[in-house]
Design a protein around this motif. Sequence first.
Motif, PDB file in Angstrom:
ATOM      1  N   ARG A 124       0.848  -1.192   0.000  1.00 31.13           N
ATOM      2  CA  ARG A 124       0.000   0.000   0.000  1.00 31.13           C
ATOM      3  C   ARG A 124       0.885   1.245   0.000  1.00 31.13           C
ATOM      4  NH1 ARG A 124      -4.658   1.669   4.355  1.00 31.13           N
ATOM      5  NH2 ARG A 124      -5.934   2.741   2.846  1.00 31.13           N
ATOM      6  N   ARG A 139       0.905   5.363   0.529  1.00 36.73           N
ATOM      7  CA  ARG A 139       0.070   6.449   1.057  1.00 36.73           C
ATOM      8  C   ARG A 139       0.154   7.673   0.143  1.00 36.73           C
ATOM      9  NH1 ARG A 139       3.421  10.245   2.572  1.00 36.73           N
ATOM     10  NH2 ARG A 139       5.252   9.819   3.863  1.00 36.73           N
ATOM     11  N   PRO A 140      -0.798   8.603   0.270  1.00 36.46           N
ATOM     12  CA  PRO A 140      -0.708   9.807  -0.555  1.00 36.46           C
ATOM     13  C   PRO A 140       0.462  10.686  -0.109  1.00 36.46           C
ATOM     14  CG  PRO A 140      -2.766   9.739   0.719  1.00 36.46           C
ATOM     15  CD  PRO A 140      -1.967   8.573   1.130  1.00 36.46           C
ATOM     16  N   GLN A 153       8.550   1.768   6.551  1.00 40.32           N
ATOM     17  CA  GLN A 153       9.263   2.869   7.195  1.00 40.32           C
ATOM     18  C   GLN A 153       8.290   3.690   8.054  1.00 40.32           C
ATOM     19  OE1 GLN A 153      10.458   5.587   4.225  1.00 40.32           O
ATOM     20  NE2 GLN A 153      11.615   6.874   5.646  1.00 40.32           N
ATOM     21  N   THR A 154       8.806   4.375   9.055  1.00 42.22           N
ATOM     22  CA  THR A 154       7.945   5.225   9.894  1.00 42.22           C
ATOM     23  C   THR A 154       7.245   6.280   9.028  1.00 42.22           C
ATOM     24  OG1 THR A 154       9.264   4.921  11.838  1.00 42.22           O
ATOM     25  CG2 THR A 154       8.005   6.929  11.764  1.00 42.22           C
ATOM     26  N   GLY A 155       5.990   6.474   9.298  1.00 41.46           N
ATOM     27  CA  GLY A 155       5.240   7.515   8.599  1.00 41.46           C
ATOM     28  C   GLY A 155       4.693   7.080   7.252  1.00 41.46           C
ATOM     29  N   THR A 156       4.713   5.790   6.964  1.00 36.81           N
ATOM     30  CA  THR A 156       4.199   5.349   5.657  1.00 36.81           C
ATOM     31  C   THR A 156       2.769   4.806   5.765  1.00 36.81           C
ATOM     32  OG1 THR A 156       5.342   3.262   6.022  1.00 36.81           O
ATOM     33  CG2 THR A 156       6.423   4.837   4.563  1.00 36.81           C
ATOM     34  N   GLY A 157       2.249   4.738   6.984  1.00 40.10           N
ATOM     35  CA  GLY A 157       0.838   4.354   7.129  1.00 40.10           C
ATOM     36  C   GLY A 157       0.599   2.978   7.720  1.00 40.10           C
ATOM     37  N   LYS A 158       1.522   2.492   8.531  1.00 42.84           N
ATOM     38  CA  LYS A 158       1.299   1.173   9.181  1.00 42.84           C
ATOM     39  C   LYS A 158       0.159   1.286  10.186  1.00 42.84           C
ATOM     40  CE  LYS A 158       5.512   0.861  10.755  1.00 42.84           C
ATOM     41  NZ  LYS A 158       6.021   2.112  10.164  1.00 42.84           N
ATOM     42  N   THR A 159       0.275   2.281  11.075  1.00 39.33           N
ATOM     43  CA  THR A 159      -0.756   2.450  12.100  1.00 39.33           C
ATOM     44  C   THR A 159      -2.076   2.852  11.447  1.00 39.33           C
ATOM     45  OG1 THR A 159       1.006   3.122  13.570  1.00 39.33           O
ATOM     46  CG2 THR A 159      -1.210   3.525  14.337  1.00 39.33           C
ATOM     47  N   TYR A 160      -1.974   3.655  10.403  1.00 38.01           N
ATOM     48  CA  TYR A 160      -3.195   4.058   9.694  1.00 38.01           C
ATOM     49  C   TYR A 160      -3.894   2.827   9.122  1.00 38.01           C
ATOM     50  CZ  TYR A 160      -6.253   6.432   6.381  1.00 38.01           C
ATOM     51  OH  TYR A 160      -7.357   6.868   5.691  1.00 38.01           O
TER      52      TYR A 160
HETATM   53  P1  ADP Z   1       3.431   4.715  10.668  1.00 44.81           P
HETATM   54  O1  ADP Z   1       2.565   4.005  11.626  1.00 44.81           O
HETATM   55  O2  ADP Z   1       3.863   3.862   9.528  1.00 44.81           O
HETATM   56  O3  ADP Z   1       4.583   5.370  11.327  1.00 44.81           O
HETATM   57  P2  ADP Z   1       1.128   6.385  10.347  1.00 44.81           P
HETATM   58  O4  ADP Z   1       0.122   5.347  10.122  1.00 44.81           O
HETATM   59  O5  ADP Z   1       1.150   7.050  11.665  1.00 44.81           O
HETATM   60  O6  ADP Z   1       2.585   5.866   9.991  1.00 44.81           O
HETATM   61  O7  ADP Z   1       0.894   7.457   9.171  1.00 44.81           O
HETATM   62  C1  ADP Z   1       1.523   8.708   9.132  1.00 44.81           C
HETATM   63  C2  ADP Z   1       0.540   9.747   8.586  1.00 44.81           C
HETATM   64  O8  ADP Z   1       0.140   9.437   7.269  1.00 44.81           O
HETATM   65  C3  ADP Z   1      -0.728   9.816   9.395  1.00 44.81           C
HETATM   66  O9  ADP Z   1      -1.062  11.154   9.602  1.00 44.81           O
HETATM   67  C4  ADP Z   1      -1.771   9.130   8.545  1.00 44.81           C
HETATM   68  O10 ADP Z   1      -3.044   9.707   8.745  1.00 44.81           O
HETATM   69  C5  ADP Z   1      -1.266   9.380   7.138  1.00 44.81           C
HETATM   70  N1  ADP Z   1      -1.598   8.270   6.237  1.00 44.81           N
HETATM   71  C6  ADP Z   1      -0.956   7.108   6.176  1.00 44.81           C
HETATM   72  N2  ADP Z   1      -1.491   6.303   5.229  1.00 44.81           N
HETATM   73  C7  ADP Z   1      -2.507   6.983   4.686  1.00 44.81           C
HETATM   74  C8  ADP Z   1      -3.476   6.686   3.651  1.00 44.81           C
HETATM   75  N3  ADP Z   1      -3.472   5.534   3.000  1.00 44.81           N
HETATM   76  N4  ADP Z   1      -4.380   7.632   3.372  1.00 44.81           N
HETATM   77  C9  ADP Z   1      -4.392   8.796   4.014  1.00 44.81           C
HETATM   78  N5  ADP Z   1      -3.511   9.137   4.998  1.00 44.81           N
HETATM   79  C10 ADP Z   1      -2.590   8.254   5.334  1.00 44.81           C
END
Ligand code: ADP
Length: 740
Positions: free
Chosen positions: A15, A17-18, A98-105
């Motif tokens: 996946r 992210r934008p 990587q951090t900030g790529t949307g794992k938690t999201y």
């Molecule tokens: P990680 O857990 O990988 O460190 P996060 O899940 O916290 O990263 O995502 C970082 C930011 O990117 C968040 O603000 C999240 O809302 C946004 N984000 C991540 N993936 C998406 C997505 N597919 N669509 C919209 N926003 C996203």
Amino acid sequence: MSKIKSSESVKVVVRCRPLNRKEESNGPAGCIVQMDLRLGQVILRNPRAPASEPKKTFTFDAVYDANSKQGDLYDESVRPLIDSVLAGFNGTIFAYGQTGTGKTYTMQGAWMDPEKRGVIPNAFDHIFTHISRSQSDKQYLVRASYLEIYLEEVLDLLDPNHGNARPLELRESPDSGVYVRDLTSCVCKSIKEIEEVMNVGNQARAVAATDMNEHSSRSHALFLITVECSQPGPDGRKHIRVGRLNLVDLAGSERQAKTGVQGERLKEAAKINLSLSALGNVISALADGRSGHVPYRDSKLTRLLQDSLGGNAKTVMVATLGPAPQHYDETLTTLRYANRAKNIQNQPRVNEDPKDALLREFQMEIARLRAQLNHRKWRTKQKKEQVDGEGWERDGDEETEGEEDEEEGVEKDAVEYVKLEEQRLEREKQDIREDQFMLAEEKQRLLGEKEKMMGVLRKEQEATEQLTAKYKAMESKLLVGGKNIIDHTNEQQKMLEGKRHEIAEQTSSEREIQQQMLVRDEETVELRETFTSLQQEVEAKTKKLKKLYAKLQCIKAEIQDVNDEHVRSRQELEQTQNELTRELKFKYLIIENFIPPEEKNKIMNRLTFDPEEDQWKFQPLVPAESKSSSQMKKRPASAVGYKRPISQYARVAIAMGAHSRYRAENIMFLELDMTPPNSASLDRSAESEPNQSHSLDNSPTKDRGVRKSRSWCQTPKSITSSSSNVSLAACHTATPMTAQ
Ligand code: ADP
Ligand code: MG
């Protein structure tokens, strides 16, 4: 018993992210990731390479671009896995990137917004909706746990004492594989309850995040759901199936050099990288298929995921990417990692009737409580019959047929009996009070008796109520298919859901067919070629040569990339090693210069390494031979009558009243001086002052007005004659003895 199923590979989806606001300012050219949703391909452009260089292409089970919705990913890639868990398989979903790529999201999302709910909250809905729609002969028990692995320690996120809690141990059992000992497990009866569990755990993580700078991205979080289902089998017996679901949000996989961390943070990053590289090594060993040894034991994470990687589980890996050019290296590493994971083969099987199923224990406990309750109620009913004198007869229309109805009837009888008994006793008490011929004493006695009987009755009723409450609480924890949860969805919605699943399934099978066709096309195009002239053949072969040359270049570049990657990770490992060596030297210096060698040797001799827990441990002080008796040596008991062991010589000396040294320990019995104080006695005591130094042992104290004391082992005679000064003197001599 378990049904063996053929092996299946780990499903890998990617996946992207934008672009975020900061990255957007670089313009649309800043995006390096392209996706072909139809073919499930990711095309990666190297921003540092010339435009002529071919792009890297990776193929996965599914890909989701920046426009993808949470629901798309869930329906297509996660739903089938959760269905398997509900059927009794183990399932794992883990997000890597990587951090900030949307794992938690991806895993959590914004769970309050139905559009943005991630995998975990969607799984909650899925599980409980499934239970509500299943047949009524099925019983379910749903449990949830939440843990994190931080600095290679397993911590319980549901422990109220999370901040100071001790790390938990990993254990292995033939039934449930690797598990965490003493991990909190909450039985959940509804979506609301399990969401509450998730929130409590998330808050524990969030608190740590404020305390410890970026903690949340520096720990691996595992949400575990166990679904146990009992259903009568063809043999008439109830069979239990246990599905375990691991929802894993891994820590960021970024490089240490990039984060620019030092000191404690570096150690933290080193541990994360170590566990992630251990995960990488496990994936490599499994994907390779040739190496016999899989290094699961290298980290806690790989041990916990042992079943999910190459074991008894169905696994989905979600690799998350960022589209920005500055993260090209990490994106490429993530894609390579994910590409390797595709080759892992698992052997999932249904967990049927495992010995440690909690549902079985619950069912047995409920049956026991029910039997107890019934026994009580029947006893009460029989008492009622005795009280009534005539047999127990119920009205015709109250006649019951089923066991449940009969039970209800008995319960009604019991309540009625208690009420009647209370009324009867109250009436009898009233009669006694009104009886004018009875003596007052007799009245009192009889009233007391009745009061006692009422007390017993009330106590029994309370006990029955408590038992009923316990029984109901236990029973309410078991979810009965189609009963406990009311399904508000109407038929149309259900149909819509069904269609959505069908479409998701169709899309993924279409993609699979497309991928297979692509591979076959390349293979067969060669066979179909027929040449009319030599010139045509030369042209075709040149074209093919060019194609192969391009492929060769790609592979050469790939080799170069992999080499660079190796060099980089080696440098990082060296850096970590230097850091650790420096720390080791520091500790060594302290040990060598500040700990006496004999003490150090004593400690060293007692230390042993426990490979199971990956820790050094102290051997018990008790020698091994006495260990067999599994008891510590008994402390010698004090001599009877004395407060501590005392030698024979000292005892004789005490009896003789000889030297003051043996008279007592430093314990004095102080007696209260009951004589009223007056000036005369004070004066006299003042007068007697000069004599004291001369007569230490026999000075008369009765008339002196000072507080008298006596040592614990003196004869009564000497008690009265000894003064406080004497005892203190004895005390002073005794003190060093006590200390010895
Ligand atoms: P990680 O857990 O990988 O460190 P996060 O899940 O916290 O990263 O995502 C970082 C930011 O990117 C968040 O603000 C999240 O809302 C946004 N984000 C991540 N993936 C998406 C997505 N597919 N669509 C919209 N926003 C996203
Ligand atoms: Mg995160």
